[in-house]
Design a protein around this motif. Structure first.
Motif, PDB file in Angstrom:
ATOM      1  N   VAL A 136       0.911  -1.134   0.036  1.00 34.92           N
ATOM      2  CA  VAL A 136       0.105  -0.184   0.020  1.00 34.92           C
ATOM      3  C   VAL A 136       0.670   1.176   0.059  1.00 34.92           C
ATOM      4  CG1 VAL A 136      -1.508   1.202   1.447  1.00 34.92           C
ATOM      5  CG2 VAL A 136      -1.948  -1.156   1.024  1.00 34.92           C
TER       6      VAL A 136
ATOM      7  N   ILE B 145       2.769   1.748  -2.999  1.00 37.68           N
ATOM      8  CA  ILE B 145       1.865   2.196  -4.519  1.00 37.68           C
ATOM      9  C   ILE B 145       1.506   3.549  -4.012  1.00 37.68           C
ATOM     10  CG2 ILE B 145      -0.561   1.979  -5.098  1.00 37.68           C
ATOM     11  CD1 ILE B 145      -0.005  -1.039  -5.147  1.00 37.68           C
ATOM     12  N   LEU B 146       1.127   4.139  -2.780  1.00 38.22           N
ATOM     13  CA  LEU B 146       0.920   5.569  -2.692  1.00 38.22           C
ATOM     14  C   LEU B 146       2.178   6.283  -3.161  1.00 38.22           C
ATOM     15  CD1 LEU B 146      -0.751   5.584   0.920  1.00 38.22           C
ATOM     16  CD2 LEU B 146      -1.829   6.038  -1.295  1.00 38.22           C
TER      17      LEU B 146
ATOM     18  N   THR C 147       1.986   6.519  -6.836  1.00 35.12           N
ATOM     19  CA  THR C 147       1.063   7.364  -7.380  1.00 35.12           C
ATOM     20  C   THR C 147       1.554   8.875  -7.503  1.00 35.12           C
ATOM     21  OG1 THR C 147      -0.520   6.034  -6.535  1.00 35.12           O
ATOM     22  CG2 THR C 147      -1.593   7.788  -7.216  1.00 35.12           C
ATOM     23  N   ILE C 148       2.229   9.328  -6.111  1.00 31.94           N
ATOM     24  CA  ILE C 148       2.706  10.665  -6.092  1.00 31.94           C
ATOM     25  C   ILE C 148       3.696  11.098  -7.189  1.00 31.94           C
ATOM     26  CG2 ILE C 148       3.941  12.252  -4.808  1.00 31.94           C
ATOM     27  CD1 ILE C 148       2.599  10.871  -2.300  1.00 31.94           C
TER      28      ILE C 148
ATOM     29  N   TYR D 254       4.115   9.454  -9.798  1.00 27.76           N
ATOM     30  CA  TYR D 254       3.278   9.458 -11.354  1.00 27.76           C
ATOM     31  C   TYR D 254       2.413  10.723 -11.717  1.00 27.76           C
ATOM     32  CZ  TYR D 254      -0.556   8.450 -14.727  1.00 27.76           C
ATOM     33  OH  TYR D 254      -1.546   8.052 -15.530  1.00 27.76           O
ATOM     34  N   ILE D 255       1.766  11.063 -10.735  1.00 24.77           N
ATOM     35  CA  ILE D 255       0.909  12.672 -10.972  1.00 24.77           C
ATOM     36  C   ILE D 255       2.135  13.690 -11.285  1.00 24.77           C
ATOM     37  CG2 ILE D 255      -0.567  14.487 -10.254  1.00 24.77           C
ATOM     38  CD1 ILE D 255      -1.610  12.005  -8.079  1.00 24.77           C
ATOM     39  N   LEU D 256       3.204  13.387 -10.574  1.00 21.14           N
ATOM     40  CA  LEU D 256       4.362  14.447 -10.729  1.00 21.14           C
ATOM     41  C   LEU D 256       4.996  14.339 -12.146  1.00 21.14           C
ATOM     42  CD1 LEU D 256       6.091  14.599  -7.453  1.00 21.14           C
ATOM     43  CD2 LEU D 256       4.849  16.540  -8.549  1.00 21.14           C
TER      44      LEU D 256
ATOM     45  N   TRP E 259       3.376  12.779 -14.735  1.00 22.54           N
ATOM     46  CA  TRP E 259       2.447  13.483 -15.675  1.00 22.54           C
ATOM     47  C   TRP E 259       2.400  14.631 -16.214  1.00 22.54           C
ATOM     48  CZ3 TRP E 259      -3.349  11.611 -14.620  1.00 22.54           C
ATOM     49  CH2 TRP E 259      -4.423  12.095 -15.634  1.00 22.54           C
TER      50      TRP E 259
ATOM     51  N   THR F 258       2.289   6.747 -17.579  1.00 21.47           N
ATOM     52  CA  THR F 258       1.261   5.836 -17.322  1.00 21.47           C
ATOM     53  C   THR F 258       1.626   4.558 -17.572  1.00 21.47           C
ATOM     54  OG1 THR F 258      -0.488   7.289 -17.856  1.00 21.47           O
ATOM     55  CG2 THR F 258      -1.142   5.157 -17.964  1.00 21.47           C
TER      56      THR F 258
ATOM     57  N   PHE G  25       3.828   3.636 -14.489  1.00 21.15           N
ATOM     58  CA  PHE G  25       3.155   3.293 -13.339  1.00 21.15           C
ATOM     59  C   PHE G  25       2.591   2.204 -13.254  1.00 21.15           C
ATOM     60  CE2 PHE G  25      -1.043   3.946 -11.293  1.00 21.15           C
ATOM     61  CZ  PHE G  25      -0.634   4.362 -10.191  1.00 21.15           C
ATOM     62  N   LEU G  26       1.758   1.707 -14.487  1.00 21.20           N
ATOM     63  CA  LEU G  26       1.284   0.337 -14.493  1.00 21.20           C
ATOM     64  C   LEU G  26       2.238  -0.731 -14.334  1.00 21.20           C
ATOM     65  CD1 LEU G  26      -1.196   0.955 -17.426  1.00 21.20           C
ATOM     66  CD2 LEU G  26      -1.967   0.478 -14.927  1.00 21.20           C
TER      67      LEU G  26
ATOM     68  N   THR H 160       3.223  -0.660 -10.493  1.00 21.84           N
ATOM     69  CA  THR H 160       2.150  -1.067  -9.772  1.00 21.84           C
ATOM     70  C   THR H 160       1.948  -2.848  -9.756  1.00 21.84           C
ATOM     71  OG1 THR H 160       0.546  -0.096 -11.163  1.00 21.84           O
ATOM     72  CG2 THR H 160       0.922   0.947  -9.096  1.00 21.84           C
TER      73      THR H 160
ATOM     74  N   LEU I 128      -6.867   0.547  -2.231  1.00 25.45           N
ATOM     75  CA  LEU I 128      -5.854   0.542  -1.172  1.00 25.45           C
ATOM     76  C   LEU I 128      -6.470  -0.688  -0.231  1.00 25.45           C
ATOM     77  CD1 LEU I 128      -5.002   4.269  -0.504  1.00 25.45           C
ATOM     78  CD2 LEU I 128      -3.708   2.366  -1.912  1.00 25.45           C
TER      79      LEU I 128
ATOM     80  N   ILE J 154      -5.840  -4.016  -1.623  1.00 24.31           N
ATOM     81  CA  ILE J 154      -4.691  -4.584  -1.618  1.00 24.31           C
ATOM     82  C   ILE J 154      -4.037  -4.789   0.040  1.00 24.31           C
ATOM     83  CG2 ILE J 154      -1.898  -3.572  -1.888  1.00 24.31           C
ATOM     84  CD1 ILE J 154      -3.235  -1.852  -3.860  1.00 24.31           C
TER      85      ILE J 154
ATOM     86  N   PRO K  79      -4.249  -1.989 -10.269  1.00 29.87           N
ATOM     87  CA  PRO K  79      -3.919  -1.154 -11.046  1.00 29.87           C
ATOM     88  C   PRO K  79      -4.714  -0.123 -11.927  1.00 29.87           C
ATOM     89  CG  PRO K  79      -2.064  -2.750 -10.728  1.00 29.87           C
ATOM     90  CD  PRO K  79      -3.665  -3.308 -10.307  1.00 29.87           C
TER      91      PRO K  79
ATOM     92  N   TRP L 258      -4.939  15.880  -7.761  1.00 30.01           N
ATOM     93  CA  TRP L 258      -4.438  15.826  -6.298  1.00 30.01           C
ATOM     94  C   TRP L 258      -5.239  15.720  -5.114  1.00 30.01           C
ATOM     95  CZ3 TRP L 258       0.284  14.367  -5.540  1.00 30.01           C
ATOM     96  CH2 TRP L 258       1.356  14.898  -6.515  1.00 30.01           C
TER      97      TRP L 258
ATOM     98  N   PHE M 122      -6.552  12.104  -5.012  1.00 31.34           N
ATOM     99  CA  PHE M 122      -5.634  11.300  -4.216  1.00 31.34           C
ATOM    100  C   PHE M 122      -5.670  11.741  -2.782  1.00 31.34           C
ATOM    101  CE2 PHE M 122      -1.306  11.299  -2.430  1.00 31.34           C
ATOM    102  CZ  PHE M 122      -0.949  10.087  -2.722  1.00 31.34           C
TER     103      PHE M 122
END
Lengths: 155, 490
Positions: A82, A85-86, A89-90, A92-94, A96, A105, A108-109, A112, B217, B220, B392, B413, B416
């Motif tokens: 968990v 993956i968090l 994700t952070i 990934y957004i940056l 992106w 993407t 990221f896939l 994960t 989450l 998982i 995913p 954001w 998220f």
């Protein structure tokens, strides 16, 4: 048996703090004119509720004196998954926002799926190939659906 | 009558039918997978519908909602894990039936019960929605404010666990609704100079985060359930005439209970199915079979959790009050298309009300056909979908869906942030429903309270002269007081 958690005490205090913050913030809002409630009227009621019930939640846990904390166990594989993956994700957004949608993407896939894939000892190469193909296909599917199908500018 | 027929005819346009079929298929998939709920499915796919006309968007979302209720029974019966919270009571008799080698029959009965309950509730919706809307047209600011308080108090009362936690999250939702321009004076509140917040926080990314990302989450964290999949043969699906006759009383009882529970704000399918199961047991001649594979128990649970849909829709469409988290998201979708649920919807967009009735009817029939004729393949196929692909994919859809609403990474954001917050709240046993209801009802409650106080010259005592409002306040207080008494902890 009733179970009380230290986390409830902290949550209660945090909600109260939010209430105090709202009271502080609305001090700068226009004042109520006579009996006409202004912009601060409703947030003030909410803030008082948050303070009252937040302290009540926290107080009831102190009064019960039977507190146990939920301790995160980062050695547990699922909790580690968990958290990983968090963080992914952070990033990934940056990525992106910096490099556009498609390549971040796929990465990221890939990341994960790599974290979640149940690798067998002698099948690491086969597993890696499989998740690479799935990552690419899913990224193409999502890109195609949103960018080409729905005309969402995914850049 | 012509208008209803017209709604059915327009539904049979190829684009609408395709959206409905896609919704039903996705709903079955989402409902059957443990951990993925109808709420999550509707939340994830809502951003996609932004680009479609309301009719097509509703086909997709209502298709998901209806079919997820059917799909929830698949995993409840086959692996003793409810696919959705509304299928909790289904496990009580569904899984024991599967263990006895009657998995196919359990799936068939659950599909028939679900369809019957769903169709009954749509009929009730068509009958009661119009009188309810006419009644609601008499409402003024006092009544609307008390209605918002009533909706919120019911959600807190039925959310289970700690009432104090429900109240706090309800207040948090109300606070989030104050962000942006104030509804009466136009003053900017809590925007911190961020231009994206001036119009208020985006509603859909918050919901997608709370119900979509946080559930991924959670899935998982709790690990895979695939090892538990039942691999034996399912057996016959269709019940005999004698079996249908035996479950008929339980069916009618649960249909009525389901609709009544659905009309009450915030009481959803999980509550309806548990109450129905209890009542069916009370009136059954074979009480001892309940919990050990009773067909009546199974039908009672499945009929009730589908019968709530019509009741919830009636409350949502006529009063603008969400019956549960799914209808809360549907209200958000309607608002996204510029449609405001409430009594005026019946004056300005009556065609949409008829379309919703038509969509629910056809979605129920599609779900029934798929359930009866493809349930064996579907059950096995759905339960074999690997978690390392599904999680995913759902997470990516949450991220991209949130972006797609305003083409803004700010919304991503927000999604998220609320995904993480929702996950933490789940772990701390905070019910998520009240936050959504607070967010939806916040602006309605504030604007109407302030309008009322302006009219009443700031005198709260004037509420006494509004009997409907007063009744709703009394009911709200009673709901909260009774739940304070019953709650295991504050």
């Amino acid at each position: 048996m009733k179970r009380f958690f230290l986390s409830d005490l902290l949550a209660g205090l945090l909600f109260s703090l939010l209430g105090f913050y709202i009271l502080f913030e609305i001090a700068y809002f226009p004042v109520d004119e006579g009996n006409i409630p202004g912009p601060r009227y409703w947030p003030r009621l909410i803030a008082l509720g948050l303070i009252l019930f937040g302290l009540w939640l926290a107080g009831s846990k102190i009064y019960s004196r039977r507190m146990t904390a939920i301790k995160p166990n980062l050695h547990h594989p699922h909790q580690r998954q968990v958290l990983t993956i968090l963080v992914m994700t952070i990033f990934y957004i940056l990525l992106w926002s910096l490099f556009g949608f498609f390549i971040p993407t796929v990465l990221f896939l890939l990341g994960t799926m790599f974290v979640l894939f149940p690798f067998q000892p002698k099948q690491k190469v086969r597993g890696s190939i499989r998740i690479s193909i799935y990552s690419l296909l899913i990224a193409l599917f999502v890109y195609g659906s949103f960018y080409l199908g729905l005309h969402v500018p995914l850049n | 009558m012509d208008a209803i027929l017209q709604a059915f005819v327009s539904l049979f346009q190829i684009s609408n039918l395709l959206m409905l079929l896609a919704g039903v298929f996705l709903g079955m998939l989402i409902g059957a997978l443990p951990g993925l709920t109808a709420t999550m499915g509707v939340a994830i796919f809502t951003p996609l519908t932004f680009f479609a006309p309301p009719e097509q968007g509703l086909c997709l979302l209502l298709g998901i909602y209806t079919a997820a209720m059917f799909g929830g029974a698949i995993s409840a019966i086959l692996i003793n894990t409810p696919g959705t919270p509304a299928a909790i009571a289904t496990t009580l008799d569904g899984y024991p039936m599967a263990k006895k080698g009657e998995a196919g029959l359990a799936l068939g009965l659950s599909a028939l019960g679900s369809a019957g309950g769903g169709l009954f509730s749509v009929l009730v919706l068509a009958l009661i929605a119009f009188p309810m809307a006419r009644f609601a047209l008499q409402f003024g600011p006092a009544e609307f404010f008390s209605l918002a308080v009533f909706g919120l108090s019911m959600m807190i009362a039925v959310s289970g666990g700690s009432i104090m936690k429900g109240l706090l999250l309800g207040l948090l939702g109300l606070f989030l609704a104050t962000i942006g321009i104030d509804p009466i004076h136009g003053f900017n509140r809590f925007t911190f100079g961020i231009k994206e917040l001036v119009g208020g926080v985006s509603f859909i990314p918050i919901l997608v985060g709370l119900f979509g990302m946080s559930e991924v989450l959670n899935r998982i964290l709790e690990g895979s359930l695939q090892d538990k999949v039942l691999r034996s043969k399912l057996g016959r699906v269709f019940p005999t005439k004698a079996e249908i006759k035996r479950v008929t009383p339980a069916f009618w009882l649960s249909s009525v209970i389901g609709v009544i529970v659905g009309v009450i704000p915030a009481a959803g399918g999980d509550i309806a199915s548990l109450i129905s199961w209890e009542q069916a047991k009370r009136f059954s001649k074979k009480k001892e079979e309940f919990g050990k594979g009773s067909m009546e128990g199974l039908v009672a649970a499945e009929t009730a959790n589908n019968a709530v849909i019509g009741g919830e829709m009636a409350t949502m469409l006529t009063l603008g009050i969400p019956g549960d988290a799914v209808t809360a998201i549907l209200i958000g979708s309607l608002m996204m298309w510029g449609l405001k649920p409430g009594p005026l919807l019946f004056q300005d967009h009556i065609d949409l009300v008829y379309q919703i009735i038509a969509i629910l009817t056809v979605a129920t029939l599609f779900s029934l056909v798929i359930s009866l004729y493809r349930i064996q393949t579907l059950g096995k196929w759905i339960l074999k979908l690997p978690d390392y692909i599904l999680n995913p994919l759902v997470l990516l859809l949450c991220l991209v869906g949130s972006y797609a609403i305003n083409n803004s990474l700010f919304d991503v954001w927000i999604m998220f942030g609320f995904g993480v917050l929702g996950f933490v709240f789940r772990k701390l046993k905070f019910p998520l429903g009240p936050i959504v209801l607070g967010l939806i009802l916040g602006s309605m409650a504030e604007a109407n309270l302030r309008r009322f106080l302006i009219l009443a010259d700031g005198n709260w005592f004037q509420f006494v002269f509004h009997p409907i409002a007063l009744t709703l306040f009394v009911l709200s207080s009673l709901a909260l007081l009774s739940s304070f008494k019953k709650a295991p902890s504050l």
